[in-house]
Write a protein that holds these residues in place. Structure first.
Motif, PDB file in Angstrom:
ATOM      1  N   LYS A   1     -33.569  -8.481 -13.123  1.00 29.33           N
ATOM      2  CA  LYS A   1     -33.622  -9.642 -12.232  1.00 29.33           C
ATOM      3  C   LYS A   1     -34.339 -10.816 -12.894  1.00 29.33           C
ATOM      4  CE  LYS A   1     -37.779  -7.997  -9.947  1.00 29.33           C
ATOM      5  NZ  LYS A   1     -38.319  -7.377  -8.754  1.00 29.33           N
ATOM      6  N   PRO A   2     -34.056 -12.033 -12.419  1.00 27.05           N
ATOM      7  CA  PRO A   2     -34.740 -13.210 -12.957  1.00 27.05           C
ATOM      8  C   PRO A   2     -36.251 -13.065 -12.812  1.00 27.05           C
ATOM      9  CG  PRO A   2     -32.941 -13.883 -11.511  1.00 27.05           C
ATOM     10  CD  PRO A   2     -33.096 -12.391 -11.363  1.00 27.05           C
ATOM     11  N   GLY A   3     -36.972 -13.484 -13.861  1.00 26.11           N
ATOM     12  CA  GLY A   3     -38.419 -13.454 -13.818  1.00 26.11           C
ATOM     13  C   GLY A   3     -39.042 -12.141 -14.245  1.00 26.11           C
ATOM     14  N   TYR A   4     -38.226 -11.097 -14.420  1.00 24.13           N
ATOM     15  CA  TYR A   4     -38.796  -9.802 -14.808  1.00 24.13           C
ATOM     16  C   TYR A   4     -39.008  -9.709 -16.315  1.00 24.13           C
ATOM     17  CZ  TYR A   4     -39.693  -4.855 -15.257  1.00 24.13           C
ATOM     18  OH  TYR A   4     -40.279  -3.648 -15.567  1.00 24.13           O
ATOM     19  N   TYR A   5     -38.002 -10.090 -17.088  1.00 21.82           N
ATOM     20  CA  TYR A   5     -38.093 -10.034 -18.555  1.00 21.82           C
ATOM     21  C   TYR A   5     -38.036 -11.443 -19.139  1.00 21.82           C
ATOM     22  CZ  TYR A   5     -37.301  -8.291 -23.294  1.00 21.82           C
ATOM     23  OH  TYR A   5     -37.408  -8.021 -24.629  1.00 21.82           O
ATOM     24  N   PHE A   6     -37.039 -12.195 -18.685  1.00 20.19           N
ATOM     25  CA  PHE A   6     -36.909 -13.608 -19.018  1.00 20.19           C
ATOM     26  C   PHE A   6     -37.008 -14.383 -17.707  1.00 20.19           C
ATOM     27  CE2 PHE A   6     -33.855 -11.832 -22.327  1.00 20.19           C
ATOM     28  CZ  PHE A   6     -34.737 -11.965 -23.393  1.00 20.19           C
ATOM     29  N   GLU A   7     -37.116 -15.701 -17.815  1.00 23.00           N
ATOM     30  CA  GLU A   7     -37.076 -16.550 -16.619  1.00 23.00           C
ATOM     31  C   GLU A   7     -35.747 -16.348 -15.886  1.00 23.00           C
ATOM     32  OE1 GLU A   7     -36.547 -21.293 -15.830  1.00 23.00           O
ATOM     33  OE2 GLU A   7     -37.999 -20.713 -17.372  1.00 23.00           O
ATOM     34  N   GLN A   8     -34.686 -16.198 -16.664  1.00 21.60           N
ATOM     35  CA  GLN A   8     -33.348 -15.965 -16.122  1.00 21.60           C
ATOM     36  C   GLN A   8     -33.136 -14.454 -15.922  1.00 21.60           C
ATOM     37  OE1 GLN A   8     -34.097 -17.088 -19.172  1.00 21.60           O
ATOM     38  NE2 GLN A   8     -33.411 -19.180 -19.375  1.00 21.60           N
ATOM     39  N   ALA A   9     -32.038 -14.104 -15.264  1.00 20.21           N
ATOM     40  CA  ALA A   9     -31.622 -12.706 -15.241  1.00 20.21           C
ATOM     41  C   ALA A   9     -31.328 -12.309 -16.692  1.00 20.21           C
ATOM     42  CB  ALA A   9     -30.381 -12.535 -14.378  1.00 20.21           C
ATOM     43  N   ALA A  10     -31.398 -11.023 -16.973  1.00 17.26           N
ATOM     44  CA  ALA A  10     -31.209 -10.567 -18.352  1.00 17.26           C
ATOM     45  C   ALA A  10     -30.211  -9.416 -18.410  1.00 17.26           C
ATOM     46  CB  ALA A  10     -32.536 -10.119 -18.938  1.00 17.26           C
ATOM     47  N   ILE A  11     -29.455  -9.398 -19.493  1.00 19.00           N
ATOM     48  CA  ILE A  11     -28.599  -8.260 -19.827  1.00 19.00           C
ATOM     49  C   ILE A  11     -29.085  -7.733 -21.167  1.00 19.00           C
ATOM     50  CG2 ILE A  11     -26.285  -7.443 -20.416  1.00 19.00           C
ATOM     51  CD1 ILE A  11     -25.149  -9.631 -18.623  1.00 19.00           C
ATOM     52  N   GLY A  12     -29.270  -6.443 -21.240  1.00 19.52           N
ATOM     53  CA  GLY A  12     -29.713  -5.827 -22.482  1.00 19.52           C
ATOM     54  C   GLY A  12     -29.102  -4.458 -22.659  1.00 19.52           C
ATOM     55  N   ARG A  13     -29.431  -3.862 -23.798  1.00 17.68           N
ATOM     56  CA  ARG A  13     -28.952  -2.516 -24.136  1.00 17.68           C
ATOM     57  C   ARG A  13     -27.426  -2.436 -24.025  1.00 17.68           C
ATOM     58  NH1 ARG A  13     -33.941  -2.586 -25.186  1.00 17.68           N
ATOM     59  NH2 ARG A  13     -35.284  -0.754 -24.902  1.00 17.68           N
ATOM     60  N   VAL A  14     -26.747  -3.505 -24.437  1.00 15.68           N
ATOM     61  CA  VAL A  14     -25.283  -3.536 -24.393  1.00 15.68           C
ATOM     62  C   VAL A  14     -24.768  -2.573 -25.462  1.00 15.68           C
ATOM     63  CG1 VAL A  14     -23.219  -4.972 -24.608  1.00 15.68           C
ATOM     64  CG2 VAL A  14     -25.334  -5.941 -23.646  1.00 15.68           C
ATOM     65  N   VAL A  15     -24.039  -1.561 -25.033  1.00 14.59           N
ATOM     66  CA  VAL A  15     -23.630  -0.523 -25.980  1.00 14.59           C
ATOM     67  C   VAL A  15     -22.280   0.077 -25.603  1.00 14.59           C
ATOM     68  CG1 VAL A  15     -24.928   1.289 -24.750  1.00 14.59           C
ATOM     69  CG2 VAL A  15     -24.451   1.564 -27.186  1.00 14.59           C
ATOM     70  N   VAL A  16     -21.479   0.347 -26.620  1.00 15.34           N
ATOM     71  CA  VAL A  16     -20.220   1.072 -26.472  1.00 15.34           C
ATOM     72  C   VAL A  16     -20.202   2.154 -27.541  1.00 15.34           C
ATOM     73  CG1 VAL A  16     -17.688   0.940 -26.550  1.00 15.34           C
ATOM     74  CG2 VAL A  16     -19.000  -0.955 -25.575  1.00 15.34           C
ATOM     75  N   LYS A  17     -19.848   3.355 -27.139  1.00 14.75           N
ATOM     76  CA  LYS A  17     -19.757   4.476 -28.076  1.00 14.75           C
ATOM     77  C   LYS A  17     -18.824   4.092 -29.224  1.00 14.75           C
ATOM     78  CE  LYS A  17     -18.941   9.477 -27.922  1.00 14.75           C
ATOM     79  NZ  LYS A  17     -20.291   9.848 -28.338  1.00 14.75           N
ATOM     80  N   GLN A  18     -19.221   4.394 -30.442  1.00 16.69           N
ATOM     81  CA  GLN A  18     -18.478   3.964 -31.629  1.00 16.69           C
ATOM     82  C   GLN A  18     -16.994   4.326 -31.559  1.00 16.69           C
ATOM     83  OE1 GLN A  18     -19.737   5.627 -35.449  1.00 16.69           O
ATOM     84  NE2 GLN A  18     -19.289   3.661 -36.417  1.00 16.69           N
ATOM     85  N   SER A  19     -16.674   5.520 -31.129  1.00 19.47           N
ATOM     86  CA  SER A  19     -15.276   5.970 -31.089  1.00 19.47           C
ATOM     87  C   SER A  19     -14.450   5.265 -30.020  1.00 19.47           C
ATOM     88  CB  SER A  19     -15.215   7.483 -30.858  1.00 19.47           C
ATOM     89  OG  SER A  19     -15.818   7.810 -29.613  1.00 19.47           O
ATOM     90  N   GLU A  20     -15.109   4.515 -29.120  1.00 18.33           N
ATOM     91  CA  GLU A  20     -14.419   3.864 -28.000  1.00 18.33           C
ATOM     92  C   GLU A  20     -14.325   2.342 -28.162  1.00 18.33           C
ATOM     93  OE1 GLU A  20     -12.996   5.710 -25.567  1.00 18.33           O
ATOM     94  OE2 GLU A  20     -13.747   7.517 -26.549  1.00 18.33           O
ATOM     95  N   ARG A  21     -14.859   1.787 -29.229  1.00 18.65           N
ATOM     96  CA  ARG A  21     -14.919   0.326 -29.388  1.00 18.65           C
ATOM     97  C   ARG A  21     -13.546  -0.317 -29.526  1.00 18.65           C
ATOM     98  NH1 ARG A  21     -20.070   0.780 -33.293  1.00 18.65           N
ATOM     99  NH2 ARG A  21     -21.447   1.553 -31.653  1.00 18.65           N
ATOM    100  N   LYS A  22     -12.590   0.402 -30.040  1.00 19.74           N
ATOM    101  CA  LYS A  22     -11.250  -0.167 -30.267  1.00 19.74           C
ATOM    102  C   LYS A  22     -10.506  -0.478 -28.965  1.00 19.74           C
ATOM    103  CE  LYS A  22      -9.453   4.493 -30.926  1.00 19.74           C
ATOM    104  NZ  LYS A  22     -10.253   5.446 -31.672  1.00 19.74           N
ATOM    105  N   PHE A  23     -11.020  -0.038 -27.844  1.00 26.60           N
ATOM    106  CA  PHE A  23     -10.339  -0.235 -26.560  1.00 26.60           C
ATOM    107  C   PHE A  23     -10.801  -1.489 -25.802  1.00 26.60           C
ATOM    108  CE2 PHE A  23     -10.346   4.448 -27.237  1.00 26.60           C
ATOM    109  CZ  PHE A  23      -8.984   4.586 -27.476  1.00 26.60           C
TER     110      PHE A  23
END
Length: 149
Positions: free
Chosen positions: A67-89
């Motif tokens: 939520k905004p104000g928790y990590y950054f002033e804005q809302a935040a997205i982190g830990r963006v991850v896709v399993k290596q074998s699934e990235r082509k999709f």
């Protein structure tokens, strides 16, 4: 149409299996694949929305939204991850779109900040994010702040 089933859950709503799988995926990519020793379990998961991308019942894509104000002033997205074998999709695009929507729906804002690995700038730009400031090293990997208004 994607065969990725996306769910958004608060920490308390995650099953033990889901928690195990998302931590396993984060470790598999961020620690092992990227050869980066860092503290992934950082005390923020219990305050986050967890965006789970499941294929055949298993988590193959994931983000964590704050939520905004928790990590950054804005809302935040982190830990963006896709399993290596699934990235082509293209599941990275699916999970980012779902994360933007989850922030809008749950936090009533579209003002989002993330810390992007620099090699992914074009990926995030395709979702409306713009670089902000100078690049920096985070856990030994070149990053840059990116904002979406």
């Amino acid at each position: 149409m994607s065969d990725l089933n996306i769910q958004v859950k608060k920490f308390a709503d995650l099953s033990l299996q889901e928690l195990y799988e998302l931590l396993q995926l984060r470790s598999e990519v961020f620690v092992v694949e990227q050869d980066c020793v860092y503290q992934d379990i950082d005390g923020k998961d219990d305050e986050a929305l967890h965006v789970l991308g499941k294929k055949n019942g298993r988590i193959v894509a994931y983000t964590r939204c704050l939520k905004p104000g928790y990590y950054f002033e804005q809302a935040a997205i982190g830990r963006v991850v896709v399993k290596q074998s699934e990235r082509k999709f293209g599941y990275g695009h699916n999970i980012m779109k779902a994360s933007d929507e989850a922030i809008s729906r749950n936090y009533n804002t579209s003002h989002i900040k993330l810390s992007a690995q620099q090699y992914l700038i074009k990926f995030y730009e395709s979702h409306g994010y713009k670089t902000q400031g100078e690049g920096y090293l985070e856990d030994g990997i070149p990053h840059i702040a990116m904002i979406k208004d």
